[in-house]
Design a protein around this motif. Structure first.
Motif, short mmCIF file in Angstrom:
data_model
loop_
_atom_site.label_atom_id
_atom_site.label_comp_id
_atom_site.label_asym_id
_atom_site.label_seq_id
_atom_site.Cartn_x
_atom_site.Cartn_y
_atom_site.Cartn_z
N VAL A 128 203.31 87.12 124.70
CA VAL A 128 202.33 86.22 125.33
C VAL A 128 201.26 85.80 124.32
N LEU A 129 200.79 86.76 123.51
CA LEU A 129 199.79 86.44 122.50
C LEU A 129 200.31 85.37 121.54
N SER A 130 201.57 85.45 121.17
CA SER A 130 202.15 84.45 120.26
C SER A 130 202.20 83.07 120.90
N VAL A 131 202.51 83.02 122.19
CA VAL A 131 202.53 81.73 122.89
C VAL A 131 201.13 81.11 122.88
N ILE A 132 200.13 81.91 123.18
CA ILE A 132 198.74 81.42 123.13
C ILE A 132 198.38 80.97 121.72
N ILE A 173 205.54 81.57 114.37
CA ILE A 173 204.90 82.20 115.52
C ILE A 173 205.80 82.14 116.75
N VAL A 174 206.47 81.01 116.95
CA VAL A 174 207.43 80.91 118.05
C VAL A 174 208.54 81.95 117.88
N GLY A 175 208.99 82.14 116.64
CA GLY A 175 210.00 83.15 116.38
C GLY A 175 209.52 84.54 116.76
N PHE A 176 208.27 84.86 116.45
CA PHE A 176 207.70 86.15 116.86
C PHE A 176 207.70 86.28 118.39
N ALA A 177 207.32 85.22 119.07
CA ALA A 177 207.28 85.26 120.54
C ALA A 177 208.66 85.58 121.11
N LEU A 178 209.69 84.91 120.61
CA LEU A 178 211.05 85.14 121.11
C LEU A 178 211.53 86.56 120.81
N CYS A 179 211.28 87.03 119.59
CA CYS A 179 211.74 88.36 119.20
C CYS A 179 211.07 89.45 120.03
N VAL A 220 212.27 88.65 109.45
CA VAL A 220 212.41 87.38 108.72
C VAL A 220 211.17 86.51 108.94
N MET A 221 210.72 86.45 110.20
CA MET A 221 209.51 85.68 110.49
C MET A 221 208.31 86.25 109.73
N GLY A 222 208.22 87.58 109.69
CA GLY A 222 207.12 88.22 108.99
C GLY A 222 207.13 87.92 107.50
N GLY A 223 208.32 87.92 106.88
CA GLY A 223 208.40 87.62 105.46
C GLY A 223 207.87 86.24 105.13
N VAL A 224 208.17 85.27 105.97
CA VAL A 224 207.68 83.91 105.76
C VAL A 224 206.17 83.84 106.01
N MET A 225 205.71 84.50 107.08
CA MET A 225 204.29 84.43 107.42
C MET A 225 203.41 85.01 106.32
N TRP A 226 203.77 86.19 105.81
CA TRP A 226 202.92 86.82 104.81
C TRP A 226 202.89 86.02 103.51
N ALA A 227 203.92 85.22 103.26
CA ALA A 227 203.93 84.41 102.05
C ALA A 227 203.02 83.19 102.14
N MET A 228 202.48 82.88 103.34
CA MET A 228 201.71 81.65 103.46
C MET A 228 200.31 81.83 104.04
N LEU A 229 200.00 82.96 104.70
CA LEU A 229 198.74 83.06 105.43
C LEU A 229 197.51 82.92 104.55
N ALA A 230 197.41 83.74 103.50
CA ALA A 230 196.21 83.70 102.69
C ALA A 230 196.08 82.39 101.93
N GLY A 231 197.22 81.87 101.43
CA GLY A 231 197.17 80.58 100.77
C GLY A 231 196.75 79.47 101.71
N TYR A 232 197.16 79.54 102.97
CA TYR A 232 196.75 78.57 103.97
C TYR A 232 195.24 78.61 104.15
#
Length: 411
Positions: free
Chosen positions: A184-188, A94-100, A122-134
């Motif tokens: 800003v949404l990512s920081v929150i 999420i921090v990576g998304f905020a910076l990008c 790259v951040m998206g590839g990691v996120m989609w691999a873990m969201l539903a399993g989380y």
């Protein structure tokens, strides 16, 4: 565009009938922001083209770069991070998304913007691999379907409301503000995840199912092939809907995207009522309607009323197709291989998005916006043919054992 990661055997921290909604809604928002980050440029091609001194086709490649990075990074980075504790990995993404998104909002150079988009992919590839399993690990087994549905609903909300609303606001107040708002949404969201989402240990080596064992099952490659050609055709058109709609006098693409997004919600609802009883005919109908919409857009796309009706049909049919394909994939793989099979599908989705947006950009640059539906139509016909001949393993009329894949029926 979603992929549940493999869950481990750690007992979920919550019991009973109440879902941990604050944490699940944080994951919902993460899914929402990822889709917004990926697709927002599709509605802002003219504005970004002028600011970055690049053609609309090259700006469309910002979607391509994101998708290629997700495709390349998803499997190796997910494998490398599976032993890490889950919440720090999620917060880092999420921090990576905020910076990008912050860099995109400030950049006036196409090269820097493209680099930021690649890193966001790259951040998206990691996120989609873990969201539903989380989400599945946050609740007892009997509540996993609903928890996953809550999180992945962020995809639908982003497509139906977020992208068109973001496009409209960015058009009115400047495209840079749209990406700044996502930053800003990512920081929150970092604080939200830290306070409401539980942490879990990483997976051990013995819990990892080899990809080759799932990929070799009969029917898997057939479903993945349909997924690929459908995304190729859809994304070639969707990425460049702004210049296509401009031919019919729609200078504000937000209206067209809103019609498409609202139609996807209707399509998902219709598919939810039919998927268990008539999965194969419903998929064939959905693909046929998308193909018909492309034909109408190719023939009569300059007429505003026809354009909106065709886009609505396209949205309704495409909205239900991914759910039908994922359910078919899970039916082939079985419950034990569902997570790994879905991760393969995520990679194929990103490949389709990348190649589709690239192909659409080349068509736009070479033949003009009017040629886009004609480029998409043969791919959709190919998807229909594959489903028709793949009825034995991948797309039978019915699946034995009842409601296969029901926890993925709402997206």
């Amino acid at each position: 565009m979603s992929s549940p990661a493999t869950t481990n055997a750690t007992p979920p921290p919550t019991t009973g009938t109440t879902l941990p909604l604050p944490g699940l809604l944080a994951l919902f928002t993460a899914a929402f922001s990822a889709v917004m980050t990926e697709l927002l440029p599709a509605g802002l091609l003219p504005q970004m083209s002028e600011a970055l001194h690049a053609s609309e086709g090259r700006v469309g490649f910002l979607v391509t770069g994101y998708a290629v990075a997700s495709f390349v990074a998803a499997i190796p980075l997910t494998a490398a991070l599976r032993g890490r504790r889950r919440r720090p990995v999620l917060i880092g993404v999420i921090v990576g998304f905020a910076l990008c998104n912050a860099v995109t909002a400030r950049s006036s150079a196409y090269g820097l913007t493209f680099a930021a988009r690649v890193l966001a992919g790259v951040m998206g590839g990691v996120m989609w691999a873990m969201l539903a399993g989380y989400a599945a690990r946050m609740v007892p087994a009997e509540r996993r379907g609903r928890a996953i549905a809550v999180v992945l609903a962020g995809i639908t909300v982003a497509l139906s409301l977020g992208v068109p609303a973001g496009t409209a606001l960015a058009t009115a107040f400047g495209w840079r503000g749209g990406f700044a708002a996502l930053a800003v949404l990512s920081v929150i969201l970092v604080a939200w995840v830290r306070w409401t989402v539980p942490d879990f240990p990483g997976e051990t080596a013995t819990q990892r199912v080899p990809l080759h064992r799932i990929a070799s099952l009969p029917g898997i490659l057939t479903v993945l092939s349909v997924t690929l050609v459908l995304l190729l055709g859809h994304q070639a058109m969707y990425t460049y809907v702004a210049p296509f709609a401009a031919r019919a006098g729609f200078g504000n693409t937000g209206v067209v995207l809103l019609v498409f997004g609202l139609a996807t919600v209707a399509g998902i609802w219709v598919v939810g009522t039919l998927i268990d009883r008539h999965p194969r005919p419903t998929l064939l109908c959905a693909l046929a309607l998308v193909a018909a919409a492309m034909l109408v857009l190719g023939l009569f796309g300059r007429t505003p009323a026809v354009l909106l009706v065709a886009v609505a049909v396209w949205g309704a049919a495409f909205g239900g197709a991914p759910t039908l394909l994922q359910t078919a994939l899970i039916g082939v793989s079985g419950p034990g291989g569902a997570d790994v099979a879905t991760s393969l599908q995520t990679t194929v989705y990103n490949a389709g998005i990348a190649a589709g947006s690239l192909a659409g950009g080349l068509v736009l640059e070479g033949a003009g916006a009017g040629a886009l539906p004609w480029a998409a139509l043969p791919l959709l016909v190919a998807a229909l043919v594959i489903v028709t001949v793949g009825r034995r393993h991948a797309f039978p009329a019915r699946r034995p054992g009842g409601r296969v894949g029901e926890e993925f029926a709402i997206k």
